[in-house]
Design a protein around this motif. Structure first.
Motif, mmCIF file in Angstrom:
data_model
loop_
_atom_site.group_PDB
_atom_site.id
_atom_site.type_symbol
_atom_site.label_atom_id
_atom_site.label_comp_id
_atom_site.label_asym_id
_atom_site.label_seq_id
_atom_site.Cartn_x
_atom_site.Cartn_y
_atom_site.Cartn_z
ATOM 1 N N VAL A 282 0.639 -1.195 -0.080
ATOM 2 C CA VAL A 282 0.061 -0.106 -0.007
ATOM 3 C C VAL A 282 0.938 1.132 -0.110
ATOM 4 N N GLY A 283 0.310 2.198 0.590
ATOM 5 C CA GLY A 283 1.168 3.527 0.552
ATOM 6 C C GLY A 283 1.551 4.008 -0.740
ATOM 7 N N GLY A 284 2.651 4.844 -0.912
ATOM 8 C CA GLY A 284 2.896 5.701 -1.889
ATOM 9 C C GLY A 284 3.211 4.399 -3.095
ATOM 10 N N TYR A 285 3.519 3.390 -2.875
ATOM 11 C CA TYR A 285 3.797 2.287 -3.964
ATOM 12 C C TYR A 285 2.402 1.948 -4.739
ATOM 13 N N GLY B 118 9.479 6.229 0.319
ATOM 14 C CA GLY B 118 10.305 6.512 1.513
ATOM 15 C C GLY B 118 10.351 5.279 2.182
ATOM 16 N N ASP B 119 9.447 4.485 2.121
ATOM 17 C CA ASP B 119 9.537 3.026 2.883
ATOM 18 C C ASP B 119 8.648 2.264 2.224
ATOM 19 N N CYS B 120 8.174 0.833 2.713
ATOM 20 C CA CYS B 120 7.625 -0.154 2.154
ATOM 21 C C CYS B 120 6.426 -0.399 3.257
ATOM 22 N N ASP B 121 5.165 -0.312 2.840
ATOM 23 C CA ASP B 121 3.914 -0.322 3.622
ATOM 24 C C ASP B 121 2.984 -1.555 3.164
ATOM 25 N N VAL B 122 2.756 -2.472 3.841
ATOM 26 C CA VAL B 122 2.044 -3.701 3.545
ATOM 27 C C VAL B 122 0.729 -3.885 4.383
#
Ligand code: CTP
Ligand code: MN
Ligand code: MN
Length: 370
Positions: free
Chosen positions: A193-196, A204-208
Protein backbone atom coordinates in the motif's frame (compact mmCIF):
# COMPACT_ATOMS: atom_id res chain seq x y z
CA UNK A 1 -32.02 19.97 6.18
CA UNK A 2 -28.56 21.47 6.13
CA UNK A 3 -27.63 23.32 2.96
CA UNK A 4 -24.40 21.60 1.95
CA UNK A 5 -23.42 24.30 -0.52
CA UNK A 6 -23.41 26.85 2.30
CA UNK A 7 -21.63 24.64 4.79
CA UNK A 8 -18.14 26.09 5.19
CA UNK A 9 -16.80 22.73 6.29
CA UNK A 10 -18.03 21.11 3.13
CA UNK A 11 -16.64 23.91 1.05
CA UNK A 12 -13.23 23.18 2.43
CA UNK A 13 -13.20 19.45 2.70
CA UNK A 14 -14.90 17.57 -0.03
CA UNK A 15 -12.60 17.84 -2.93
CA UNK A 16 -9.70 15.50 -2.15
CA UNK A 17 -11.95 12.47 -2.65
CA UNK A 18 -13.94 13.94 -5.52
CA UNK A 19 -11.11 15.25 -7.66
CA UNK A 20 -8.44 13.19 -9.40
CA UNK A 21 -4.84 13.60 -8.25
CA UNK A 22 -2.39 11.95 -10.66
CA UNK A 23 1.36 11.88 -10.01
CA UNK A 24 1.89 13.49 -13.37
CA UNK A 25 0.15 16.84 -13.32
CA UNK A 26 0.41 20.30 -14.86
CA UNK A 27 1.66 22.51 -12.06
CA UNK A 28 4.70 20.69 -10.69
CA UNK A 29 7.12 23.56 -10.18
CA UNK A 30 4.52 25.67 -8.44
CA UNK A 31 3.53 22.74 -6.21
CA UNK A 32 7.20 22.17 -5.37
CA UNK A 33 7.59 25.73 -4.14
CA UNK A 34 4.37 25.70 -2.13
CA UNK A 35 5.34 22.32 -0.64
CA UNK A 36 8.51 23.85 0.74
CA UNK A 37 6.49 26.50 2.56
CA UNK A 38 3.99 23.89 3.74
CA UNK A 39 6.80 21.78 5.20
CA UNK A 40 8.28 24.78 7.00
CA UNK A 41 4.88 25.67 8.51
CA UNK A 42 4.46 22.06 9.65
CA UNK A 43 7.86 21.94 11.31
CA UNK A 44 7.29 25.30 12.95
CA UNK A 45 4.08 23.97 14.48
CA UNK A 46 1.79 26.20 12.42
CA UNK A 47 -0.72 23.43 11.76
CA UNK A 48 -3.52 25.59 10.37
CA UNK A 49 -1.27 27.38 7.95
CA UNK A 50 0.31 24.10 6.84
CA UNK A 51 -3.15 22.68 6.20
CA UNK A 52 -4.17 25.58 4.00
CA UNK A 53 -1.05 25.00 1.88
CA UNK A 54 -1.81 21.30 1.64
CA UNK A 55 -5.35 22.03 0.46
CA UNK A 56 -4.10 24.43 -2.17
CA UNK A 57 -1.44 21.95 -3.25
CA UNK A 58 -4.05 19.18 -3.67
CA UNK A 59 -6.21 21.57 -5.67
CA UNK A 60 -3.28 22.41 -7.95
CA UNK A 61 -2.34 18.74 -8.42
CA UNK A 62 -5.86 18.02 -9.62
CA UNK A 63 -6.09 21.10 -11.83
CA UNK A 64 -6.37 19.84 -15.42
CA UNK A 65 -4.00 22.37 -17.02
CA UNK A 66 -1.13 24.71 -16.29
CA UNK A 67 -2.37 27.75 -14.42
CA UNK A 68 -1.85 30.88 -16.47
CA UNK A 69 -3.38 33.68 -14.45
CA UNK A 70 -4.14 34.89 -10.98
CA UNK A 71 -7.82 35.10 -11.83
CA UNK A 72 -7.78 31.47 -12.79
CA UNK A 73 -6.03 30.52 -9.52
CA UNK A 74 -8.48 32.49 -7.39
CA UNK A 75 -11.43 30.56 -8.78
CA UNK A 76 -10.13 27.19 -7.63
CA UNK A 77 -11.82 25.92 -4.50
CA UNK A 78 -9.03 25.24 -2.03
CA UNK A 79 -6.82 28.11 -3.10
CA UNK A 80 -7.24 31.01 -0.69
CA UNK A 81 -6.40 34.69 -1.26
CA UNK A 82 -2.94 34.51 0.24
CA UNK A 83 -1.84 31.56 -1.84
CA UNK A 84 -3.49 33.03 -4.94
CA UNK A 85 -1.25 36.09 -4.46
CA UNK A 86 1.78 33.79 -4.24
CA UNK A 87 0.69 32.18 -7.49
CA UNK A 88 0.47 35.65 -9.06
CA UNK A 89 4.02 36.34 -7.89
CA UNK A 90 5.15 33.00 -9.29
CA UNK A 91 3.53 33.66 -12.67
CA UNK A 92 5.14 37.11 -12.82
CA UNK A 93 8.64 36.36 -11.54
CA UNK A 94 9.07 32.61 -11.80
CA UNK A 95 9.61 32.22 -8.06
CA UNK A 96 7.86 32.76 -4.74
CA UNK A 97 9.97 34.86 -2.37
CA UNK A 98 8.58 33.08 0.70
CA UNK A 99 9.69 29.72 -0.75
CA UNK A 100 13.16 31.10 -1.54
CA UNK A 101 13.45 32.30 2.03
CA UNK A 102 12.56 28.84 3.35
CA UNK A 103 15.01 27.14 0.98
CA UNK A 104 17.82 29.37 2.26
CA UNK A 105 16.92 29.21 5.92
CA UNK A 106 19.47 27.26 7.95
CA UNK A 107 16.90 26.92 10.71
CA UNK A 108 14.56 25.17 8.28
CA UNK A 109 17.30 22.94 6.85
CA UNK A 110 18.41 21.83 10.32
CA UNK A 111 14.98 21.38 11.91
CA UNK A 112 13.67 19.49 8.87
CA UNK A 113 16.78 17.28 8.99
CA UNK A 114 16.07 16.55 12.68
CA UNK A 115 12.38 15.93 12.02
CA UNK A 116 13.12 13.42 9.27
CA UNK A 117 14.56 11.04 11.86
CA UNK A 118 12.12 8.31 12.88
CA UNK A 119 10.73 9.12 16.33
CA UNK A 120 11.58 12.83 16.12
CA UNK A 121 8.64 15.13 15.58
CA UNK A 122 8.57 18.85 14.87
CA UNK A 123 8.40 19.69 18.59
CA UNK A 124 11.61 17.81 19.41
CA UNK A 125 13.30 19.17 16.29
CA UNK A 126 12.50 22.76 17.35
CA UNK A 127 13.52 22.00 20.91
CA UNK A 128 16.92 20.69 19.79
CA UNK A 129 17.44 23.67 17.55
CA UNK A 130 16.49 25.98 20.40
CA UNK A 131 19.11 24.33 22.61
CA UNK A 132 21.72 25.23 20.02
CA UNK A 133 22.20 21.81 18.39
CA UNK A 134 23.03 22.07 14.72
CA UNK A 135 23.89 18.48 13.86
CA UNK A 136 23.15 14.94 15.02
CA UNK A 137 26.61 14.91 16.62
CA UNK A 138 25.58 17.90 18.74
CA UNK A 139 22.42 16.05 19.78
CA UNK A 140 24.30 12.86 20.65
CA UNK A 141 26.99 14.75 22.56
CA UNK A 142 24.51 16.66 24.69
CA UNK A 143 21.62 14.22 25.01
CA UNK A 144 23.12 10.84 24.17
CA UNK A 145 22.21 9.30 27.51
CA UNK A 146 18.70 10.69 27.81
CA UNK A 147 17.40 9.91 24.31
CA UNK A 148 14.59 7.35 24.12
CA UNK A 149 15.41 3.99 22.59
CA UNK A 150 13.22 4.74 19.60
CA UNK A 151 15.07 7.98 18.86
CA UNK A 152 18.40 6.20 19.31
CA UNK A 153 17.29 3.61 16.75
CA UNK A 154 16.01 6.39 14.50
CA UNK A 155 19.43 8.05 14.56
CA UNK A 156 21.21 4.74 14.00
CA UNK A 157 19.01 3.90 11.02
CA UNK A 158 18.89 7.41 9.59
CA UNK A 159 21.68 7.01 6.99
CA UNK A 160 19.83 3.97 5.60
CA UNK A 161 16.27 5.25 5.94
CA UNK A 162 17.05 8.47 4.11
CA UNK A 163 17.91 6.45 0.99
CA UNK A 164 14.81 6.26 -1.17
CA UNK A 165 13.36 3.00 -2.45
CA UNK A 166 12.55 2.18 -6.07
CA UNK A 167 9.52 0.06 -6.97
CA UNK A 168 11.91 -2.88 -7.46
CA UNK A 169 13.22 -2.43 -3.89
CA UNK A 170 9.65 -2.57 -2.57
CA UNK A 171 8.82 -5.61 -4.72
CA UNK A 172 11.91 -7.47 -3.50
CA UNK A 173 10.83 -7.00 0.11
CA UNK A 174 7.25 -8.04 -0.65
CA UNK A 175 8.62 -11.29 -2.14
CA UNK A 176 10.66 -11.93 1.02
CA UNK A 177 7.56 -11.33 3.14
CA UNK A 178 5.51 -13.76 1.00
CA UNK A 179 8.16 -16.42 1.53
CA UNK A 180 8.31 -15.87 5.28
CA UNK A 181 4.49 -15.90 5.48
CA UNK A 182 4.39 -19.21 3.59
CA UNK A 183 6.62 -20.56 6.35
CA UNK A 184 3.90 -19.65 8.86
CA UNK A 185 0.89 -20.90 6.87
CA UNK A 186 -0.49 -21.09 3.35
CA UNK A 187 -2.99 -18.59 2.03
CA UNK A 188 -1.83 -15.21 3.31
CA UNK A 189 -2.65 -12.26 1.08
CA UNK A 190 -0.25 -9.33 1.04
CA UNK A 191 -1.00 -5.96 -0.52
CA UNK A 192 1.69 -3.30 -0.87
CA UNK A 193 0.00 0.00 0.00
CA UNK A 194 1.24 3.57 0.66
CA UNK A 195 3.01 5.50 -2.08
CA UNK A 196 3.87 2.30 -3.95
CA UNK A 197 0.22 1.50 -4.56
CA UNK A 198 -0.35 5.08 -5.67
CA UNK A 199 2.21 4.45 -8.41
CA UNK A 200 5.14 6.40 -6.99
CA UNK A 201 8.51 5.49 -8.53
CA UNK A 202 10.41 6.65 -5.45
CA UNK A 203 9.25 5.67 -1.98
CA UNK A 204 10.27 6.53 1.55
CA UNK A 205 9.38 3.11 2.93
CA UNK A 206 7.47 -0.09 2.20
CA UNK A 207 3.94 -0.38 3.63
CA UNK A 208 2.03 -3.65 3.42
CA UNK A 209 -1.36 -4.88 4.57
CA UNK A 210 -1.53 -8.61 5.26
CA UNK A 211 -4.68 -10.70 5.63
CA UNK A 212 -5.93 -14.28 5.39
CA UNK A 213 -9.33 -15.63 4.31
CA UNK A 214 -9.61 -17.38 7.68
CA UNK A 215 -9.95 -14.75 10.38
CA UNK A 216 -8.25 -16.95 13.00
CA UNK A 217 -5.05 -17.01 10.92
CA UNK A 218 -4.52 -13.28 11.45
CA UNK A 219 -4.77 -13.62 15.21
CA UNK A 220 -1.28 -13.58 16.71
CA UNK A 221 0.14 -13.26 13.21
CA UNK A 222 2.02 -10.06 14.02
CA UNK A 223 3.97 -11.77 16.79
CA UNK A 224 4.70 -14.81 14.62
CA UNK A 225 5.75 -12.71 11.64
CA UNK A 226 8.03 -10.36 13.56
CA UNK A 227 9.61 -13.31 15.38
CA UNK A 228 10.19 -15.13 12.09
CA UNK A 229 11.70 -12.02 10.47
CA UNK A 230 14.02 -11.61 13.44
CA UNK A 231 14.99 -15.29 13.47
CA UNK A 232 15.79 -15.18 9.75
CA UNK A 233 17.95 -12.08 10.18
CA UNK A 234 15.78 -9.64 8.22
CA UNK A 235 14.65 -7.53 11.15
CA UNK A 236 16.88 -6.27 13.91
CA UNK A 237 15.04 -3.07 14.79
CA UNK A 238 11.41 -2.77 15.77
CA UNK A 239 10.49 0.91 15.90
CA UNK A 240 6.87 0.39 16.82
CA UNK A 241 4.95 -2.70 17.80
CA UNK A 242 1.27 -2.71 18.67
CA UNK A 243 -1.30 -5.46 18.74
CA UNK A 244 -4.79 -4.22 17.99
CA UNK A 245 -7.57 -6.53 16.88
CA UNK A 246 -5.84 -9.40 18.62
CA UNK A 247 -6.77 -7.91 21.95
CA UNK A 248 -10.21 -6.63 21.03
CA UNK A 249 -12.83 -8.82 19.45
CA UNK A 250 -13.23 -7.70 15.85
CA UNK A 251 -16.99 -7.62 16.27
CA UNK A 252 -16.60 -5.30 19.25
CA UNK A 253 -14.54 -2.69 17.45
CA UNK A 254 -16.20 0.65 17.74
CA UNK A 255 -15.90 4.06 16.23
CA UNK A 256 -13.23 5.34 18.61
CA UNK A 257 -9.65 4.62 17.73
CA UNK A 258 -7.44 3.11 20.36
CA UNK A 259 -5.98 5.93 22.41
CA UNK A 260 -2.68 4.17 23.03
CA UNK A 261 -2.30 3.03 19.45
CA UNK A 262 -2.93 6.59 18.30
CA UNK A 263 -4.01 5.66 14.78
CA UNK A 264 -6.19 2.58 14.38
CA UNK A 265 -7.07 -0.77 15.91
CA UNK A 266 -5.06 -2.87 13.48
CA UNK A 267 -2.05 -4.81 14.65
CA UNK A 268 1.07 -3.28 13.22
CA UNK A 269 4.82 -3.16 13.47
CA UNK A 270 7.17 -0.60 11.97
CA UNK A 271 10.49 -2.29 11.40
CA UNK A 272 14.00 -1.74 10.15
CA UNK A 273 14.27 -4.46 7.53
CA UNK A 274 17.56 -5.46 5.94
CA UNK A 275 17.02 -5.63 2.20
CA UNK A 276 18.92 -8.70 0.90
CA UNK A 277 20.21 -7.33 -2.41
CA UNK A 278 21.55 -4.02 -1.08
CA UNK A 279 22.10 -4.67 2.62
CA UNK A 280 20.32 -1.37 3.28
CA UNK A 281 17.94 -1.22 6.24
CA UNK A 282 14.53 -0.19 4.92
CA UNK A 283 11.55 0.96 6.92
CA UNK A 284 8.92 -1.72 6.43
CA UNK A 285 5.50 -1.07 7.96
CA UNK A 286 3.59 -4.30 8.54
CA UNK A 287 -0.16 -3.94 8.98
CA UNK A 288 -2.21 -7.01 9.85
CA UNK A 289 -5.90 -7.00 9.07
CA UNK A 290 -8.56 -9.62 9.65
CA UNK A 291 -10.42 -10.38 6.40
CA UNK A 292 -13.52 -8.46 7.54
CA UNK A 293 -11.56 -5.21 7.87
CA UNK A 294 -9.28 -5.70 4.88
CA UNK A 295 -11.00 -3.26 2.50
CA UNK A 296 -10.83 -0.45 5.05
CA UNK A 297 -7.25 -1.34 5.96
CA UNK A 298 -6.13 -1.14 2.34
CA UNK A 299 -8.07 2.07 1.68
CA UNK A 300 -6.80 3.65 4.89
CA UNK A 301 -3.16 2.75 4.32
CA UNK A 302 -2.96 3.62 0.64
CA UNK A 303 -3.13 7.38 1.34
CA UNK A 304 -2.14 9.97 0.45
CA UNK A 305 -2.48 11.61 3.84
CA UNK A 306 -4.43 14.46 2.30
CA UNK A 307 -6.69 12.04 0.42
CA UNK A 308 -7.38 10.26 3.72
CA UNK A 309 -8.23 13.56 5.34
CA UNK A 310 -10.72 14.28 2.59
CA UNK A 311 -12.17 10.79 2.90
CA UNK A 312 -12.76 11.16 6.65
CA UNK A 313 -14.39 14.53 6.14
CA UNK A 314 -16.57 13.20 3.35
CA UNK A 315 -17.75 10.36 5.61
CA UNK A 316 -18.49 12.75 8.45
CA UNK A 317 -20.06 15.69 6.63
CA UNK A 318 -21.14 14.23 3.30
CA UNK A 319 -21.31 16.20 0.09
CA UNK A 320 -22.31 16.14 -3.53
CA UNK A 321 -20.25 14.41 -6.19
CA UNK A 322 -21.18 13.77 -9.81
CA UNK A 323 -24.81 14.56 -9.03
CA UNK A 324 -25.03 12.12 -6.12
CA UNK A 325 -25.63 13.34 -2.61
CA UNK A 326 -24.11 11.63 0.38
CA UNK A 327 -25.58 12.65 3.73
CA UNK A 328 -22.57 11.97 5.93
CA UNK A 329 -22.83 10.72 9.48
CA UNK A 330 -20.14 8.05 9.15
CA UNK A 331 -16.66 7.64 10.52
CA UNK A 332 -13.87 6.15 8.46
CA UNK A 333 -10.89 4.45 10.05
CA UNK A 334 -8.46 1.83 8.75
CA UNK A 335 -10.24 -0.63 11.07
CA UNK A 336 -13.71 0.04 9.74
CA UNK A 337 -16.41 2.32 8.44
CA UNK A 338 -18.82 3.21 11.24
CA UNK A 339 -22.27 4.72 11.51
CA UNK A 340 -21.72 7.60 13.93
CA UNK A 341 -25.24 7.34 15.32
CA UNK A 342 -25.27 3.66 16.19
CA UNK A 343 -21.50 3.08 16.43
CA UNK A 344 -22.10 0.00 14.26
CA UNK A 345 -19.65 -1.07 11.60
CA UNK A 346 -20.79 -1.08 7.96
CA UNK A 347 -19.88 -4.37 6.31
CA UNK A 348 -17.82 -3.81 3.21
CA UNK A 349 -15.93 -6.44 1.26
CA UNK A 350 -13.90 -4.36 -1.16
CA UNK A 351 -12.63 -0.84 -1.70
CA UNK A 352 -15.19 -0.54 -4.51
CA UNK A 353 -17.97 -1.31 -2.00
CA UNK A 354 -16.77 1.55 0.17
CA UNK A 355 -16.78 4.05 -2.70
CA UNK A 356 -20.27 2.89 -3.75
CA UNK A 357 -21.58 3.15 -0.22
CA UNK A 358 -20.19 6.67 0.06
CA UNK A 359 -21.74 7.66 -3.33
CA UNK A 360 -18.30 8.40 -4.68
CA UNK A 361 -16.98 7.57 -8.10
CA UNK A 362 -14.22 4.97 -8.01
CA UNK A 363 -10.79 6.56 -7.66
CA UNK A 364 -7.93 4.43 -8.89
CA UNK A 365 -5.09 4.43 -6.30
CA UNK A 366 -2.89 6.27 -8.82
CA UNK A 367 -5.36 9.18 -8.68
CA UNK A 368 -5.19 9.47 -4.89
CA UNK A 369 -1.98 11.49 -4.81
CA UNK A 370 -3.66 14.50 -3.22
N1 CTP B 1 -0.96 6.07 7.70
C1 CTP B 1 -1.83 6.07 8.78
N2 CTP B 1 -1.36 6.25 10.04
C2 CTP B 1 -0.03 6.43 10.26
C3 CTP B 1 0.87 6.43 9.18
C4 CTP B 1 0.36 6.25 7.91
O1 CTP B 1 -3.01 5.91 8.59
N3 CTP B 1 0.42 6.62 11.49
C5 CTP B 1 -1.49 5.86 6.35
C6 CTP B 1 -1.71 7.15 5.63
O2 CTP B 1 -2.89 7.07 4.93
C7 CTP B 1 -0.55 7.22 4.67
C8 CTP B 1 -0.24 5.76 4.40
O3 CTP B 1 -0.60 5.11 5.59
O4 CTP B 1 -0.91 7.87 3.48
C9 CTP B 1 1.20 5.52 4.12
O5 CTP B 1 1.99 6.25 5.03
P1 CTP B 1 3.49 6.65 4.74
O6 CTP B 1 4.32 5.45 4.52
O7 CTP B 1 3.91 7.54 5.85
O8 CTP B 1 3.43 7.60 3.44
P2 CTP B 1 3.46 7.28 1.89
O9 CTP B 1 2.30 7.97 1.31
O10 CTP B 1 3.57 5.82 1.63
O11 CTP B 1 4.76 8.01 1.36
P3 CTP B 1 6.30 7.58 1.55
O12 CTP B 1 6.85 7.26 0.19
O13 CTP B 1 6.97 8.78 2.14
O14 CTP B 1 6.36 6.42 2.47
MN1 MN C 1 5.04 4.69 2.66
MN1 MN D 1 4.88 4.01 6.15
Amino acid sequence: ERNIALDPTYNNVAYEVVRKHPLDHHNKELVEQLSLIEKQREIDGEARSALSYRRAISALISYPRKIRSWREAKKIKGVGDKIARMIREYLKTGTIQAAETVANSSRFLITSHFASIYGVGPTTARDWYGKGYRSLEDVLDAEGDTLSNVVKMGIELFPDFQQKMTRKDVEEIVEVLKEVLRGIAEGFVICPVGGYRRGKEINGDCDVVITHPEEAKTKNLLRQLVDALKAQGYVKHVLWYGEGHEKDQVSELRLQSGKKNSFDHLSKAFTGFRQPSTGINRQVDLIISPQSLYACAVLGWTGSKQFERGLRNWCKYGGVAAGHTFKGGYHFASHGLFDRRTNKRVHVETEEDIFKFLKLEWADPTLRNA
